[in-house]
Write an enzyme that holds these catalytic residues in place. Structure first.
Site, PDB file in Angstrom:
ATOM      1  N   ASP A  32       0.836  -1.201   0.000  1.00  0.00           N
ATOM      2  CA  ASP A  32       0.000   0.000   0.000  1.00  0.00           C
ATOM      3  C   ASP A  32       0.870   1.251   0.000  1.00  0.00           C
ATOM      4  OD1 ASP A  32      -1.996  -1.803   0.133  1.00  0.00           O
ATOM      5  OD2 ASP A  32      -2.863  -1.095   2.030  1.00  0.00           O
ATOM      6  N   TYR A  35       2.178   1.983  -3.378  1.00  0.00           N
ATOM      7  CA  TYR A  35       1.089   2.522  -4.196  1.00  0.00           C
ATOM      8  C   TYR A  35       0.886   4.006  -3.880  1.00  0.00           C
ATOM      9  CZ  TYR A  35      -3.509   3.132  -6.313  1.00  0.00           C
ATOM     10  OH  TYR A  35      -4.562   3.581  -7.081  1.00  0.00           O
ATOM     11  N   ASP A  36       0.838   4.308  -2.592  1.00  0.00           N
ATOM     12  CA  ASP A  36       0.617   5.701  -2.178  1.00  0.00           C
ATOM     13  C   ASP A  36       1.716   6.625  -2.702  1.00  0.00           C
ATOM     14  OD1 ASP A  36      -1.627   4.839  -0.910  1.00  0.00           O
ATOM     15  OD2 ASP A  36      -0.754   4.852   1.117  1.00  0.00           O
ATOM     16  N   LEU A  82     -35.862  -8.727 -14.339  1.00  0.00           N
ATOM     17  CA  LEU A  82     -35.863 -10.174 -14.478  1.00  0.00           C
ATOM     18  C   LEU A  82     -37.158 -10.776 -13.987  1.00  0.00           C
ATOM     19  CD1 LEU A  82     -32.285 -10.867 -13.094  1.00  0.00           C
ATOM     20  CD2 LEU A  82     -33.037 -11.260 -15.432  1.00  0.00           C
ATOM     21  N   GLU A 112     -25.481 -17.153 -12.249  1.00  0.00           N
ATOM     22  CA  GLU A 112     -24.754 -16.010 -11.697  1.00  0.00           C
ATOM     23  C   GLU A 112     -25.383 -15.635 -10.372  1.00  0.00           C
ATOM     24  OE1 GLU A 112     -24.852 -12.795 -14.554  1.00  0.00           O
ATOM     25  OE2 GLU A 112     -24.633 -14.185 -16.232  1.00  0.00           O
ATOM     26  N   LYS A 114     -27.213 -13.293  -7.837  1.00  0.00           N
ATOM     27  CA  LYS A 114     -28.018 -12.087  -8.000  1.00  0.00           C
ATOM     28  C   LYS A 114     -27.568 -11.105  -6.928  1.00  0.00           C
ATOM     29  CE  LYS A 114     -32.672 -10.425  -8.903  1.00  0.00           C
ATOM     30  NZ  LYS A 114     -32.450  -9.136  -8.275  1.00  0.00           N
ATOM     31  N   ASP A 116     -27.166  -7.972  -4.637  1.00  0.00           N
ATOM     32  CA  ASP A 116     -28.214  -7.106  -4.108  1.00  0.00           C
ATOM     33  C   ASP A 116     -27.710  -5.677  -3.977  1.00  0.00           C
ATOM     34  OD1 ASP A 116     -30.695  -6.475  -3.264  1.00  0.00           O
ATOM     35  OD2 ASP A 116     -30.492  -7.341  -1.265  1.00  0.00           O
ATOM     36  N   GLU A 171     -23.598  -4.377 -11.448  1.00  0.00           N
ATOM     37  CA  GLU A 171     -24.209  -4.021 -10.184  1.00  0.00           C
ATOM     38  C   GLU A 171     -23.204  -3.303  -9.290  1.00  0.00           C
ATOM     39  OE1 GLU A 171     -27.348  -4.959 -10.122  1.00  0.00           O
ATOM     40  OE2 GLU A 171     -28.025  -5.111  -8.049  1.00  0.00           O
ATOM     41  N   TYR A 223     -22.004  -7.700 -15.357  1.00  0.00           N
ATOM     42  CA  TYR A 223     -22.711  -8.930 -15.714  1.00  0.00           C
ATOM     43  C   TYR A 223     -23.234  -8.980 -17.156  1.00  0.00           C
ATOM     44  CZ  TYR A 223     -26.735  -6.264 -13.836  1.00  0.00           C
ATOM     45  OH  TYR A 223     -27.669  -5.314 -13.559  1.00  0.00           O
ATOM     46  N   LYS A 288     -29.321 -17.328 -17.119  1.00  0.00           N
ATOM     47  CA  LYS A 288     -29.480 -16.672 -18.422  1.00  0.00           C
ATOM     48  C   LYS A 288     -29.137 -17.665 -19.511  1.00  0.00           C
ATOM     49  CE  LYS A 288     -27.723 -12.336 -16.503  1.00  0.00           C
ATOM     50  NZ  LYS A 288     -26.553 -11.441 -16.467  1.00  0.00           N
ATOM     51  N   LYS A 312     -35.036 -16.643  -6.544  1.00  0.00           N
ATOM     52  CA  LYS A 312     -34.698 -15.962  -5.284  1.00  0.00           C
ATOM     53  C   LYS A 312     -34.645 -16.922  -4.112  1.00  0.00           C
ATOM     54  CE  LYS A 312     -36.169 -11.364  -6.081  1.00  0.00           C
ATOM     55  NZ  LYS A 312     -36.149 -10.171  -5.265  1.00  0.00           N
ATOM     56  N   CYS A 411     -62.608   6.740  10.157  1.00  0.00           N
ATOM     57  CA  CYS A 411     -61.229   6.984   9.725  1.00  0.00           C
ATOM     58  C   CYS A 411     -60.424   7.530  10.902  1.00  0.00           C
ATOM     59  CB  CYS A 411     -61.227   7.978   8.572  1.00  0.00           C
ATOM     60  SG  CYS A 411     -59.590   8.571   8.130  1.00  0.00           S
ATOM     61  N   CYS A 414     -59.512  11.443   9.885  1.00  0.00           N
ATOM     62  CA  CYS A 414     -60.482  12.532   9.718  1.00  0.00           C
ATOM     63  C   CYS A 414     -61.830  12.217  10.351  1.00  0.00           C
ATOM     64  CB  CYS A 414     -60.663  12.842   8.230  1.00  0.00           C
ATOM     65  SG  CYS A 414     -61.591  11.567   7.357  1.00  0.00           S
ATOM     66  N   CYS A 429     -61.653   5.021   3.691  1.00  0.00           N
ATOM     67  CA  CYS A 429     -62.231   6.242   4.239  1.00  0.00           C
ATOM     68  C   CYS A 429     -62.941   6.918   3.077  1.00  0.00           C
ATOM     69  CB  CYS A 429     -61.135   7.140   4.797  1.00  0.00           C
ATOM     70  SG  CYS A 429     -61.641   8.855   4.962  1.00  0.00           S
ATOM     71  N   CYS A 435     -60.134  14.289   3.456  1.00  0.00           N
ATOM     72  CA  CYS A 435     -59.418  13.595   4.533  1.00  0.00           C
ATOM     73  C   CYS A 435     -57.952  13.998   4.437  1.00  0.00           C
ATOM     74  CB  CYS A 435     -59.569  12.077   4.384  1.00  0.00           C
ATOM     75  SG  CYS A 435     -58.451  11.147   5.451  1.00  0.00           S
TER      76      CYS A 435
HETATM   77  S1  IVH Z   1     -29.102  -9.218 -15.688  1.00  0.00           S
HETATM   78  C1  IVH Z   1     -32.469  -8.523 -18.453  1.00  0.00           C
HETATM   79  N1  IVH Z   1     -27.525 -10.283 -13.888  1.00  0.00           N
HETATM   80  O1  IVH Z   1     -31.346  -7.723 -10.844  1.00  0.00           O
HETATM   81  C2  IVH Z   1     -31.277  -8.686 -17.614  1.00  0.00           C
HETATM   82  N2  IVH Z   1     -29.097  -8.664 -13.162  1.00  0.00           N
HETATM   83  O2  IVH Z   1     -34.292  -7.788 -11.704  1.00  0.00           O
HETATM   84  C3  IVH Z   1     -31.330  -7.872 -16.374  1.00  0.00           C
HETATM   85  N3  IVH Z   1     -29.001  -8.149 -10.779  1.00  0.00           N
HETATM   86  O3  IVH Z   1     -31.785  -4.548 -12.267  1.00  0.00           O
HETATM   87  C4  IVH Z   1     -30.091  -7.776 -15.631  1.00  0.00           C
HETATM   88  N4  IVH Z   1     -27.351  -9.525 -10.286  1.00  0.00           N
HETATM   89  O4  IVH Z   1     -29.913  -4.856 -10.544  1.00  0.00           O
HETATM   90  C5  IVH Z   1     -28.520  -9.420 -14.109  1.00  0.00           C
HETATM   91  N5  IVH Z   1     -26.046 -11.305 -12.416  1.00  0.00           N
HETATM   92  C6  IVH Z   1     -27.030 -10.434 -12.639  1.00  0.00           C
HETATM   93  C7  IVH Z   1     -27.589  -9.655 -11.603  1.00  0.00           C
HETATM   94  C8  IVH Z   1     -28.642  -8.771 -11.920  1.00  0.00           C
HETATM   95  C9  IVH Z   1     -28.196  -8.621  -9.808  1.00  0.00           C
HETATM   96  C10 IVH Z   1     -30.094  -7.166 -10.568  1.00  0.00           C
HETATM   97  C11 IVH Z   1     -29.988  -5.928 -11.428  1.00  0.00           C
HETATM   98  C12 IVH Z   1     -31.274  -5.846 -12.191  1.00  0.00           C
HETATM   99  C13 IVH Z   1     -32.168  -6.752 -11.405  1.00  0.00           C
HETATM  100  C14 IVH Z   1     -33.155  -7.403 -12.347  1.00  0.00           C
END
Ligand code: IVH
Length: 690
Positions: A32, A35-36, A82, A112, A114, A116, A171, A223, A288, A312, A411, A414, A429, A435
């Site tokens: 580090d 690098y700095d 998705l 892949e 997903k 968050d 993401e 992605y 996919k 999910k 209500c 109101c 209501c 209201c």
């Molecule tokens: S593909 C049509 N790949 O999920 C393809 N999305 O509901 C759409 N996300 O808005 C995106 N990991 O924020 C894709 N490996 C991944 C992902 C991913 C997270 C999120 C992304 C997107 C949402 C779709």
């Protein structure tokens, strides 16, 4: 001795390389401190020679000057969402449809994680990052380039041979250690503590001051490739991901190529088992279709491609005490029973309120104050009470001794009469905008970012304006003055002037925003857009609503014969049509709309549909077109000549435009006797007659 320009060049290349090793490959080769030292040397040269400074210099990741607001960016290709699969059956349905459409027995997918966080789009010209944007509503997002530049794992300059124009999607998220750090810092400073990594990431990205974003330990994972020019896409998505790695992007190491739905199910199990050790939040996995030509064949439905799905993880649940139940009044008057809970940590956040949805649900679950209840929270979804937990006979007896929860007769805001229409689950209501809660809700919606977008006119300010009687409808907002606002709590001259300016700015609107802002039940963003496109003007919409308004003889009509003019709008069914007809014929609503238009709210007149050799013709595109012409580009070309592009072949299709590897749609066209054109034939058709 090299010149400062040459030395700066060398340093930039070295720092880029070390950044890449550290943030993308996770394999640093210098300390580090070293690098700095390089970083400081480059900074010194750039300070002494400002003309050498470039926006993609590694020193520019600290964040530039704050912005006043984010500009809008239109995505060249929509950023879709998705389709969700909630269980194994739904995943199997998804796979079956893919295989049937493509007429194959087994499909290849990528699996892949997903992630968050938030989807972003990055645009590179000649390999340099020139723009970055949020997803927004999928069609338009916000320009957050300066914030994205501060994220170390986003390359500012790509490596190797690159196409002249490239869009990369991925993401932005906050890993757990970074989130913990943010929580500690916020706690130490007595500031609001972020609820979960996703919200913290969202807040960090939407900072107008990039120097703040620069301090947040955000990460990026690519992605997909979005739009491109001058790039011959490979055959497979997995190959495109490999290419992204070569260009210098971080791509998840958890990505795998999978065979068939069984492969997908094994992958889901495997990632689920590793979830707790990843160091960042994922809320499921994404499958996919790997074959890119097959994706074209499958196409999309309402913003969701048919070639991908999100599987999910089950939402998290916890137990806690139900302390009381209160009724909240929404902007349409709906009374929602809300559970006030003993705070409990679930699904990544502390929950103290949860919805009970409606009285039918309260009765079905039979929860009572004092019970131990099960609470569920998934991602960004509103937490909900699932039911009571009665582990033994004693708990059951105690539960029985407590009174049932009843709907309030009046209500709570109101005092207006509460009504529950026969056959409807929702109690409302009946006081309308008289209201306070409904008026407040309606105005919050009206000024919202996706509606009239009046910044600075927040919930508290609106509440004051309602309580002083100054604002009784949306139209009153447009008569507010700086003096009046400056006199209110927590408002100075300056902020009052800003609000008045924002109000004035909002008058230049669009028809779709305006329709959405009005807050008719059932008319969300998408429906507002469809109505705006279909009718083009308020007058046309009013005329349709008047013509569709129910008469006595309508009672005898079948549902499908009611509201013919509104139901001619894509995706508008009987419920939406009924609400729209009622809303736009209601005298009070018409008066408010008239006052808003009189106040100066306006929008550009609709563009007349293009006229050309394809006017009145419907085309279907299938297969991959030559020369890397995308489906969107072909669609634009066809629409510019007055034609329409549809997703499926029927006897109403005039032509099918077929490219390489066209499948079932071509077969169907041949069966129905629909003429088939190739790309060259379409070109000839569009050539002006010599
Ligand atoms: S593909 C049509 N790949 O999920 C393809 N999305 O509901 C759409 N996300 O808005 C995106 N990991 O924020 C894709 N490996 C991944 C992902 C991913 C997270 C999120 C992304 C997107 C949402 C779709």
């Amino acid at each position: 001795m090299s010149t400062p320009a040459a030395r700066a060049e060398v340093l930039r290349a070295q720092l880029d390389e070390h950044n890449h090793r550290y943030y993308v490959l996770d394999d640093p080769s210098i300390s580090d401190a070293e690098y700095d030292r390089l970083f400081a040397e480059l900074q010194a040269i750039e300070t002494a020679h400002p003309e050498l400074l470039r926006p993609d210099s590694p020193t520019q990741r600290v964040g530039g000057a704050p912005l006043r607001e984010f500009a809008e960016v239109r995505h060249r290709l929509p950023m879709q969402s998705l389709r969700k699969c909630n269980d194994e059956d739904e995943l199997r349905d998804f796979d079956r449809r893919v295989c049937e459409t493509l007429a194959i027995s087994e499909a290849g997918y990528t699996g892949e994680p997903k992630l968050d966080g938030l989807a972003v789009s990055l645009i590179y010209e000649q390999g340099r990052l020139i723009r970055g944007a949020t997803r927004g509503d999928g069609e338009t997002g916000e320009d957050i380039t300066e914030n994205l530049r501060t994220i170390r794992s986003i390359p500012l300059q790509l490596r190797g041979a690159v196409p002249p124009l490239l869009e990369v999607r991925g993401e932005v998220y906050l890993p757990w250690d970074g989130f913990r750090r943010m929580v500690e810092e916020a706690t130490a400073r007595g500031e609001k503590v972020p609820v979960n990594p996703r919200n913290a990431a969202a807040g960090s990205l939407r900072q107008l001051d990039p120097r703040i974003t620069a301090q947040r330990p955000l990460a990026f994972t690519a992605y997909a490739v979005g739009y491109s020019e001058g790039w011959q896409a490979p055959r497979l998505h997995s190959e495109a991901l490999e290419q992204l790695r070569v260009w210098g992007f971080p791509v998840s190491r958890l990505v795998e190529r999978l065979v068939g739905v069984e492969g997908c199910l094994r992958y889901f199990e495997k990632i689920g088992a590793r979830r707790a050790q990843l160091g960042f939040d994922i809320d499921g996995v994404v499958f996919k279709l790997d074959d890119l030509a097959g994706r074209e064949e499958l196409g999309s439905v309402t913003r969701e491609p048919r070639w991908a799905c999100a599987y999910k993880f089950a939402a998290e649940e916890a137990e806690t005490l139900l302390e009381k139940v209160e009724f909240q009044v929404g902007r349409t008057g709906a009374l929602t029973p809300v559970a006030r809970l003993k705070p409990v940590f679930v699904g990544g956040a502390t929950v103290s309120n949860a919805t009970l949805h409606n009285m039918d649900e309260v009765e079905r679950k039979d929860v009572r104050v004092g019970d131990t209840v099960i609470v569920r929270r998934a991602g960004d979804v509103i937490p909900e009470v699932l039911g009571v937990r009665l582990p033994d006979e004693a708990a059951r007896l105690a539960h029985e001794a407590r009174p049932r929860i009843e709907l309030v007769p009046a209500c709570p805001v109101c005092g207006g009469k509460v009504e529950r229409v026969e056959g409807e689950v929702i109690a409302r209501c009946t006081n309308g905008l008289s209201c306070r809660a409904q008026l407040h809700g309606a105005l919050i919606h009206f000024v919202g970012r996706k509606a009239m977008d009046i910044e600075g006119l927040g919930e508290k300010l609106l509440a004051q304006l309602i309580d002083t009687g100054r604002v009784a409808s949306a139209a009153d907002i447009y008569t507010l003055t700086v003096e009046e606002l400056a006199g209110l709590e927590r408002m100075g001259e300056k902020s009052a002037a800003n609000v008045v300016e924002a109000i004035a700015r909002s008058k230049q609107s669009s028809f779709q925003r305006f329709l959405f802002a009005l807050g008719c039940p059932q008319i969300g963003e998408t429906t507002a857009r469809d109505l705006a496109r279909h009718f083009g003007s308020l007058e046309a919409l009013y005329a349709a609503a008047a013509a569709d308004a129910p008469t006595e003889h309508d009672a005898a009509l079948k549902d499908k014969d009611r509201f013919p003019l509104l139901r001619a709008v894509p995706d508008v069914g009987p419920t939406v049509a009924a609400h729209a007809v009622h809303f736009f014929t209601e005298p009070r609503n018409r008066a408010v709309i008239a006052a808003l238009v009189a106040a100066g709210i306006e929008w550009p007149a609709p563009k007349a549909a293009a006229q050309g050799v394809l006017t009145g013709k419907t085309l279907v595109i299938t297969g991959s077109l030559p020369g890397g012409v995308s489906r969107e580009q072909a669609t634009a070309l066809i629409e510019a000549q007055g034609g329409k592009v549809s997703g499926s072949v029927s006897k109403n299709t005039d032509f099918v435009l077929a490219g390489e590897a066209a499948g079932s749609k071509l077969a169907k066209a041949e069966k129905l006797g629909v003429p088939v054109l190739d790309w060259a034939a379409l070109q000839r058709l569009l050539e002006p007659a010599a």
